[in-house]
Design a protein around this motif. Structure first.
Motif, short mmCIF file in Angstrom:
data_model
loop_
_atom_site.label_atom_id
_atom_site.label_comp_id
_atom_site.label_asym_id
_atom_site.label_seq_id
_atom_site.Cartn_x
_atom_site.Cartn_y
_atom_site.Cartn_z
N LEU A 7 1.07 -1.22 -0.02
CA LEU A 7 -0.20 0.13 0.01
C LEU A 7 0.74 1.26 0.10
O LEU A 7 0.63 2.32 -0.68
N GLN A 8 2.00 1.18 0.97
CA GLN A 8 2.62 2.27 0.72
C GLN A 8 3.99 2.27 -0.09
O GLN A 8 5.02 3.06 -0.06
N ASP A 9 3.91 1.13 -0.86
CA ASP A 9 5.10 1.24 -1.92
C ASP A 9 6.39 1.27 -1.41
O ASP A 9 7.31 1.98 -1.86
N ILE A 10 6.62 0.41 -0.49
CA ILE A 10 7.98 0.71 0.34
C ILE A 10 9.00 -0.13 -0.44
O ILE A 10 8.61 -1.52 -0.73
N LYS A 11 10.24 0.21 -0.76
CA LYS A 11 11.20 -0.48 -1.65
C LYS A 11 12.44 -0.89 -0.78
O LYS A 11 13.26 -1.37 -1.14
N TYR A 12 12.56 -0.43 0.44
CA TYR A 12 14.11 -0.55 1.29
C TYR A 12 13.87 -0.30 2.87
O TYR A 12 13.45 0.66 2.91
N GLY A 13 14.15 -1.51 3.19
CA GLY A 13 13.69 -1.35 4.85
C GLY A 13 14.36 -2.33 5.49
O GLY A 13 14.68 -3.33 5.05
N ILE A 14 14.21 -2.02 6.98
CA ILE A 14 14.76 -3.27 7.88
C ILE A 14 13.56 -3.78 8.69
O ILE A 14 12.82 -3.07 8.96
N ILE A 15 13.60 -5.17 8.83
CA ILE A 15 12.34 -5.67 9.67
C ILE A 15 13.22 -6.40 10.78
O ILE A 15 14.31 -7.31 10.62
N PHE A 16 12.75 -5.89 12.07
CA PHE A 16 13.64 -6.55 13.20
C PHE A 16 12.79 -7.53 13.89
O PHE A 16 11.46 -7.37 14.12
N CYS A 17 13.34 -8.92 14.01
CA CYS A 17 12.37 -9.87 14.58
C CYS A 17 13.32 -10.18 15.97
O CYS A 17 14.43 -10.02 16.41
N ALA A 18 12.41 -10.96 17.07
CA ALA A 18 13.21 -11.29 18.50
C ALA A 18 14.04 -12.58 18.26
O ALA A 18 14.92 -12.46 19.00
N THR A 19 13.88 -13.40 17.63
CA THR A 19 14.52 -14.56 17.39
C THR A 19 15.22 -15.16 16.24
O THR A 19 14.64 -14.49 15.09
N LYS A 20 16.18 -15.68 16.07
CA LYS A 20 16.81 -16.33 14.93
C LYS A 20 15.73 -17.04 14.00
O LYS A 20 15.81 -16.87 12.78
N MET A 21 15.01 -18.04 14.89
CA MET A 21 14.12 -18.88 14.10
C MET A 21 13.07 -17.73 13.14
O MET A 21 12.43 -18.26 12.22
N MET A 22 12.49 -16.90 13.89
CA MET A 22 11.62 -15.96 13.44
C MET A 22 12.12 -15.10 12.10
O MET A 22 11.50 -15.04 11.20
N VAL A 23 13.26 -15.00 12.50
CA VAL A 23 13.99 -14.36 11.07
C VAL A 23 14.10 -15.18 10.02
O VAL A 23 13.94 -14.96 8.71
N ASP A 24 14.69 -16.47 10.20
CA ASP A 24 14.39 -17.43 9.00
C ASP A 24 13.15 -17.76 8.34
O ASP A 24 13.05 -17.57 7.15
N GLU A 25 12.20 -17.68 9.30
CA GLU A 25 10.81 -18.22 8.70
C GLU A 25 10.30 -16.90 7.87
O GLU A 25 9.73 -17.00 6.78
N LEU A 26 10.36 -15.50 8.40
CA LEU A 26 9.98 -14.32 7.79
C LEU A 26 10.74 -14.20 6.54
O LEU A 26 10.04 -13.67 5.58
N SER A 27 11.80 -14.34 6.45
CA SER A 27 12.50 -14.22 5.07
C SER A 27 12.16 -15.09 4.09
O SER A 27 12.06 -14.74 3.17
N ASP A 28 11.81 -16.39 4.38
CA ASP A 28 11.40 -17.29 3.82
C ASP A 28 9.98 -17.00 3.29
O ASP A 28 9.82 -17.20 1.98
N HIS A 29 9.14 -16.51 4.08
CA HIS A 29 7.82 -16.23 3.71
C HIS A 29 7.59 -15.01 2.77
O HIS A 29 7.12 -15.00 1.80
#
Length: 591
Positions: free
Chosen positions: A240-262
């Motif tokens: 909706l906001q046409d975001i092209k460049y950002g950082i997404i912070f997660c609490a755990t390494k497992m969540m980082v892996d899963e979110l990146s794959d999704h």
């Protein structure tokens, strides 16, 4: 005060494994200072604000002290409210996951005595309770303190404010004299000082200063959203906001892996950073991100330290940080060198208290925003597509396809049908927006307790039970510690009652919709699967539109998914054998 890795705190392999399972890479300041002292057996007085990680600071040493072969209360943790007792018990259960024979039991006013009596008879060693209900069990002789070697008073100042001083002194007086006594409090009023002098021996004082922090001029907002819908809301905001460049912070390494794959499965360009990634790989990822080689970097706090990248459009707090300092460090990645920046935070359930704490500490203005609807996202996509199409037509910078179009016209297709089919093909790359799961308050409660509070017993309530009906200001629960890690942790089946997301009935092997076939996936409720995950992986991997997916029924260790009959073979071919939620996916036609 410096943070330390958990591996430097002298913990047993079982506790280190539990901490790693929860995904935390280093201890907070209060944990770094308190855990080594408590492991030596010293009395400790800890002063730290809510949200600093106090629960793990006393829970880890408490679990280390428990003898799993002795079926009797050995640790008593007193909390001011039943909400806090529930949260502490949940944290203890996760930390004690790999400790054989260690069992925790929350006891508080408003809950059935039968459940508590059963847990005491079964030999729970760590008792987490409110002063009133603990006193009731002591008077009934259903709780004995003769084997208790450690007593912890959590939020001692609040317990005194609520009038529990007499109960606390009675409990401390009945406990063995040779014990370890621990006070945790946000403030140190004279009444706490008197208790400390009377009931501790040469206590070690640990004080973590509450720093009032200011944040740069960054546009900050937050969205209240169910944990299961975070991915969908993230994708909606990006589109909706046409975001092209950002950082997404997660609490755990497992969540980082899963979110990146999704994100990759949904067609977004992303990469990841966390503590398990080698230094050389980290450097390559950061170098590529600086050159805008991909759109979104998904990272943990530890991995992102020292990350200096200009022109970051937005920072997403996919999971809330542990404290205000981490929040300020995260959002400081955007809005550098006088540029404008944005920070967006997702808040789930009881985390709203933690968000309010962060706002108070940072003195920042953080707006609460409404989650955009699926219609808004689709309208934005359509508008962008039409604008690009109009611009291309006006410039005339395209290769003409008159021969192909004439052939289709000769075959009887209208110009409108041809254009509509082309637009459909061009616009079908990304799956359409999925429904947002409404917040389910009952999912916020620990699995080991009833989903509804039982009614009070017919006898006249004792004054100590008034804690269950305390005014709202006294019933506000403290924010859950390391809340983001809870989603990834499962207690043993024999210790918890496992909730089910699907109705209690025998599922049918055949689809109830005409033209649909039912597939069975080898992942389910036990693997933290959500309906949106199936839509995302099917649409992302096969490039089929989301409309091919029908009813989704998630069972304990498998799931039933209806897909269009003509697409079933493609789904089976593309999805079988891929890695999904950390497991190799096995998909078959339901029999």
């Amino acid at each position: 005060m410096q943070k330390k890795p958990f591996t430097e705190l002298g913990l047993s392999p079982e506790l280190l494994k539990a901490v790693a399972k929860m995904g935390f890479e280093e201890a907070s300041p209060i944990q770094s200072e308190t855990i080594p002292q408590l492991l030596t057996g010293a009395d400790v007085v800890g002063l730290s604000q809510t949200g600093s990680g106090k629960t793990a600071a006393f829970a880890i040493p408490a679990i280390e002290r428990v003898d799993g072969n002795l079926r009797a209360p050995q640790v008593l943790i007193l909390c001011p409210t039943r909400e806090l007792a529930m949260q502490v018990a949940e944290e203890v259960a996760k930390l004690a996951f790999f400790k054989r024979g260690v069992r925790e039991l929350p006891i508080y006013g408003g809950q059935s005595y039968d459940r508590q009596l059963r847990g005491l008879r079964d030999g729970a060693q760590i008792i987490i309770g409110t002063p009133g209900r603990v006193m009731d069990h002591l008077e009934r002789k259903t709780l004995r303190l003769d084997q208790v070697g450690m007593i912890i008073l959590d939020e001692a100042d609040r317990m005194l404010d609520m009038g529990f001083r007499d109960d606390i002194e009675t409990i401390l007086g009945q406990a063995p004299a040779e014990r370890q006594t621990v006070f945790f409090s946000a403030t140190m009023p004279p009444a706490i000082n008197q208790l400390v002098k009377k009931y501790t021996k040469e206590p070690v004082n640990v004080r973590i200063q509450a720093q009032e922090m200011t944040v740069p001029a960054i546009d900050q907002s937050y969205y209240e959203v169910d944990r299961r819908s975070k991915l969908e809301v993230l994708c909606r905001l990006i589109d909706l906001q046409d975001i092209k460049y950002g950082i997404i912070f997660c609490a755990t390494k497992m969540m980082v892996d899963e979110l990146s794959d999704h994100l990759k499965a949904r067609g977004y360009s992303s990469d990841k950073l966390h503590g398990d990634i080698s230094q050389s790989m980290r450097e390559r990822v950061v170098a590529k991100f600086r050159k805008r080689g991909f759109e979104f970097l998904v990272a943990t706090d530890v991995a992102a330290r020292g990350l200096d990248v200009d022109d970051i459009e937005v920072v997403f707090n996919y999971d809330l940080p542990q404290d205000a300092e981490d929040y300020v460090h995260r959002i400081g990645r955007t809005g550098r060198a006088g540029r404008s920046g944005r920070a967006v935070t997702f808040v789930a359930g009881r985390e709203i208290w933690k968000m309010q704490q962060i706002i108070r500490f940072t003195k920042g203005k953080v707006r609460r925003e409404r989650v955009p609807s699926a219609e808004e996202v689709e309208q934005k996509r359509t508008s962008e597509f039409l604008e690009n199409l109009r611009e291309t037509l006006e410039k005339g910078e395209y290769k003409r396809q008159d021969t192909v179009i004439d052939q289709l016209l000769d075959q009887g297709y209208s110009a409108t049908d041809i254009a509509s089919a082309l637009i459909h093909l061009l616009g079908g790359d990304k799956p359409a927006a999925q429904p947002i799961v409404e917040e389910q308050p009952r999912r916020e409660y620990p699995n080991y307790q009833s989903r509804e509070y039982p009614k009070y017993e017919s006898r006249k309530s004792s004054p100590r039970e008034t804690e269950a009906r305390a005014p709202r200001e006294h019933r506000e629960s403290r924010e859950p510690r390391e809340a983001a890690a809870r989603k990834e942790f499962h207690a043993p089946a024999e210790r918890r009652e496992k909730p089910s997301r699907s109705p209690r009935r025998e599922p049918s092997a055949a689809s109830h919709e005409e033209g649909m076939v039912r597939l069975v996936f080898n992942v389910g409720n036990a693997h933290q699967i959500e309906p949106g995950d199936f839509v995302g992986v099917i649409a992302g991997v096969t490039r089929l539109p989301k409309e091919v997916v029908g009813r989704i029924e998630i069972l304990d260790r498998e799931s039933l998914v209806d897909v269009s009959d003509e697409c079933a073979d493609q789904v089976l071919k593309k999805l079988n054998g891929i890695k999904f939620k950390g497991r190799r996916l096995n998909v078959n036609i339901a029999r």
